[in-house]
Design an enzyme around this catalytic site. Sequence first.
Site, PDB file in Angstrom:
ATOM      1  N   ASP A 121       1.839  -5.637  -1.221  1.00  0.00           N
ATOM      2  CA  ASP A 121       0.646  -6.374  -0.802  1.00  0.00           C
ATOM      3  C   ASP A 121       0.322  -7.526  -1.756  1.00  0.00           C
ATOM      4  O   ASP A 121      -0.461  -8.416  -1.416  1.00  0.00           O
ATOM      5  CB  ASP A 121      -0.565  -5.427  -0.714  1.00  0.00           C
ATOM      6  N   ARG A 160     -10.126  -8.098   7.580  1.00  0.00           N
ATOM      7  CA  ARG A 160      -9.672  -6.701   7.626  1.00  0.00           C
ATOM      8  C   ARG A 160      -9.647  -6.077   6.232  1.00  0.00           C
ATOM      9  O   ARG A 160      -9.715  -4.862   6.099  1.00  0.00           O
ATOM     10  CB  ARG A 160      -8.265  -6.618   8.244  1.00  0.00           C
ATOM     11  N   LYS A 180      -9.829  -0.449   0.875  1.00  0.00           N
ATOM     12  CA  LYS A 180      -9.616  -0.198   2.308  1.00  0.00           C
ATOM     13  C   LYS A 180      -8.592   0.914   2.516  1.00  0.00           C
ATOM     14  O   LYS A 180      -8.815   1.849   3.285  1.00  0.00           O
ATOM     15  CB  LYS A 180      -9.110  -1.504   2.963  1.00  0.00           C
ATOM     16  N   ASN A 181      -7.467   0.817   1.805  1.00  0.00           N
ATOM     17  CA  ASN A 181      -6.374   1.753   2.062  1.00  0.00           C
ATOM     18  C   ASN A 181      -6.671   3.166   1.562  1.00  0.00           C
ATOM     19  O   ASN A 181      -5.950   4.102   1.915  1.00  0.00           O
ATOM     20  CB  ASN A 181      -5.068   1.241   1.429  1.00  0.00           C
ATOM     21  N   CYS A 228      -1.153  -5.667  11.040  1.00  0.00           N
ATOM     22  CA  CYS A 228      -0.451  -6.894  10.657  1.00  0.00           C
ATOM     23  C   CYS A 228       1.023  -6.839  11.065  1.00  0.00           C
ATOM     24  O   CYS A 228       1.649  -5.791  11.028  1.00  0.00           O
ATOM     25  CB  CYS A 228      -0.553  -7.084   9.148  1.00  0.00           C
ATOM     26  N   ARG A 258       7.614  -1.299  11.147  1.00  0.00           N
ATOM     27  CA  ARG A 258       6.693  -0.220  10.817  1.00  0.00           C
ATOM     28  C   ARG A 258       6.883   1.029  11.689  1.00  0.00           C
ATOM     29  O   ARG A 258       5.976   1.445  12.416  1.00  0.00           O
ATOM     30  CB  ARG A 258       5.246  -0.725  10.850  1.00  0.00           C
TER      31      ARG A 258
HETATM   32  C1  UD1 Z   1       0.481   1.339   3.357  1.00  0.00           C
HETATM   33  C2  UD1 Z   1      -0.650   0.347   3.185  1.00  0.00           C
HETATM   34  C3  UD1 Z   1      -0.100  -1.067   3.128  1.00  0.00           C
HETATM   35  C4  UD1 Z   1       0.955  -1.180   2.051  1.00  0.00           C
HETATM   36  C5  UD1 Z   1       2.031  -0.099   2.229  1.00  0.00           C
HETATM   37  C6  UD1 Z   1       3.043  -0.063   1.112  1.00  0.00           C
HETATM   38  C7  UD1 Z   1      -2.486   1.453   4.325  1.00  0.00           C
HETATM   39  C8  UD1 Z   1      -3.425   1.448   5.474  1.00  0.00           C
HETATM   40  N1  UD1 Z   1      -1.557   0.471   4.315  1.00  0.00           N
HETATM   41  O1  UD1 Z   1       1.094   1.053   4.623  1.00  0.00           O
HETATM   42  O2  UD1 Z   1      -1.178  -1.969   2.838  1.00  0.00           O
HETATM   43  O3  UD1 Z   1       1.563  -2.446   2.122  1.00  0.00           O
HETATM   44  O4  UD1 Z   1       1.404   1.201   2.292  1.00  0.00           O
HETATM   45  O5  UD1 Z   1       2.420   0.116  -0.108  1.00  0.00           O
HETATM   46  O6  UD1 Z   1      -2.589   2.269   3.439  1.00  0.00           O
HETATM   47  N2  UD1 Z   1       8.616   3.530   6.961  1.00  0.00           N
HETATM   48  C9  UD1 Z   1       9.607   4.078   7.755  1.00  0.00           C
HETATM   49  N3  UD1 Z   1       9.300   5.176   8.490  1.00  0.00           N
HETATM   50  C10 UD1 Z   1       8.054   5.758   8.453  1.00  0.00           C
HETATM   51  C11 UD1 Z   1       7.064   5.190   7.618  1.00  0.00           C
HETATM   52  C12 UD1 Z   1       7.381   4.071   6.883  1.00  0.00           C
HETATM   53  O7  UD1 Z   1      10.727   3.580   7.812  1.00  0.00           O
HETATM   54  O8  UD1 Z   1       7.833   6.754   9.149  1.00  0.00           O
HETATM   55  C13 UD1 Z   1       8.939   2.289   6.187  1.00  0.00           C
HETATM   56  C14 UD1 Z   1       8.068   1.122   6.667  1.00  0.00           C
HETATM   57  O9  UD1 Z   1       8.633   0.483   7.777  1.00  0.00           O
HETATM   58  C15 UD1 Z   1       8.040   0.238   5.465  1.00  0.00           C
HETATM   59  C16 UD1 Z   1       8.079   1.246   4.302  1.00  0.00           C
HETATM   60  O10 UD1 Z   1       8.548   2.473   4.852  1.00  0.00           O
HETATM   61  O11 UD1 Z   1       9.185  -0.563   5.432  1.00  0.00           O
HETATM   62  C17 UD1 Z   1       6.737   1.466   3.652  1.00  0.00           C
HETATM   63  O12 UD1 Z   1       5.821   1.947   4.588  1.00  0.00           O
HETATM   64  P1  UD1 Z   1       4.586   2.866   4.194  1.00  0.00           P
HETATM   65  O13 UD1 Z   1       4.635   3.221   2.747  1.00  0.00           O
HETATM   66  O14 UD1 Z   1       4.520   3.956   5.180  1.00  0.00           O
HETATM   67  O15 UD1 Z   1       3.372   1.881   4.399  1.00  0.00           O
HETATM   68  P2  UD1 Z   1       2.087   2.100   5.273  1.00  0.00           P
HETATM   69  O16 UD1 Z   1       1.556   3.479   5.070  1.00  0.00           O
HETATM   70  O17 UD1 Z   1       2.364   1.643   6.651  1.00  0.00           O
END
Ligand code: UD1
Length: 417
Positions: A305, A397, A22-23, A116, A121
């Site tokens: 995850d 999902r 999915k990701n 979720c 986030r």
């Molecule tokens: C993606 C995955 C999710 C997985 C995560 C970490 C998808 C659709 N989802 O989520 O399943 O659990 O990677 O491997 O691919 N953060 C900030 N500022 C930002 C962006 C992120 O502070 O602008 C923080 C987030 O709050 C979180 C951490 O960084 O605590 C990791 O987030 P991120 O790696 O961005 O995860 P996602 O891309 O949301």
Amino acid sequence: MSFYKIEGGAALQGSIDVHGAKNAALPILAATILNNGISVIHNCPDLSDIESIITILRSLGCRVTRDGGLVTVDSSGFTSADIPLEFMKQTRSSTIFAGALLARTKRAFIAGSGGCCIGKRPIDLHLMGFKALGADVSFRPDGILCRAPHICPCKIHLDFPSVGATENLMLASSLTPGLTVISNAAKEPEICNLADYLRSIGVGIKGDGTSEIYIKGTCSPSDGEVTVIADRIVAATYAACVACAGGRVDVRGASPSLLSPVVATLRRMGMTIECRNDGFVVEKSSRCINLPYLCTGPYPALPTDCQPLIVAAMTTSYGFGAISEKIFENRMAHCKRLCDMGADISVSGRTAMVRGAERLHGAAVDASDLRCGAALVAAALGAEGTSFVSGVHYIDRGYENLCTALKSVGANIERIE
Ligand code: UD1
């Protein structure tokens, strides 16, 4: 409202194929608006989150067809830059359109997106990167408007290797000639899969899979084609199901090299895992043991995850163990539900401390997010008696036919609509 009825106690035997990730599929689908032609995507999973993204593509004027795992996107009819709000709210992954829209139309509007509830986030790193690329970012009552009449190639350093920010910045810089460098980039395999797609449309990308990614955009993207990698978290889920229920299962299609921290953790807990290039056989022949301290982290560390799945496996392993969640600040909802099933877990901040019980018992529990749901299913497979797991829409999902797959290896699980 749908739920799973699970009669625990049957050891799992047989083989399961792992569907596409999915990701990986989500950002690739968003990327298809970058070219003005055809994109062919193989092994695309059939999941509700993917459907939401396809609905968004259609709302933007793209023609999307599906034949099994083969999804074809024709973006020559791309007409509109604004994603209807109701579609954006359906999935948090809609944020991933921002980079592609900025590149294609010089404008992207981001409004409160669903997904979720595992943490705040924020998207500050995405926005910081857009600004570095020359975008003007303005906060409005109804969302965030990003405008970039000229995207300027530059060097962007991420304070944290965010997966979504890395992907969005790769997308935003893909149509800009000149060199953009993302440092402290995320190294997840899904990033490499997106890079594969972008290379197929003519974007020059190097360094994906390392912490420094080099992007040389193209002004004339071509038709593209890519195969979505297997879902490593789904593969880990099946391994966790065996850790909870016992048995021996051949998990086919997912390279264990992408799962090395999970394989290493389960082996240290006492599971037997035989690896092949394209899968692994996972077996539990005796009770596992808990490990004193585990923690999640960005790839190649233990994936966040998988943390709920490992906790499910810990609940009936011998002795005391602890696991800390280092990525999301609110990802312990499964612990309370597992306690309702007889687990002995105390949570302090982002750390779960687990004392292994002999066995869990069946209970009615509700999934509060995707991997919480998967962890509850795994735990219920090993529990004594009947469990009812609700919140199945979260599980949908990320898992294609979870019930059918688990049934095929002997689980007593039924989906009740
Ligand atoms: C993606 C995955 C999710 C997985 C995560 C970490 C998808 C659709 N989802 O989520 O399943 O659990 O990677 O491997 O691919 N953060 C900030 N500022 C930002 C962006 C992120 O502070 O602008 C923080 C987030 O709050 C979180 C951490 O960084 O605590 C990791 O987030 P991120 O790696 O961005 O995860 P996602 O891309 O949301």
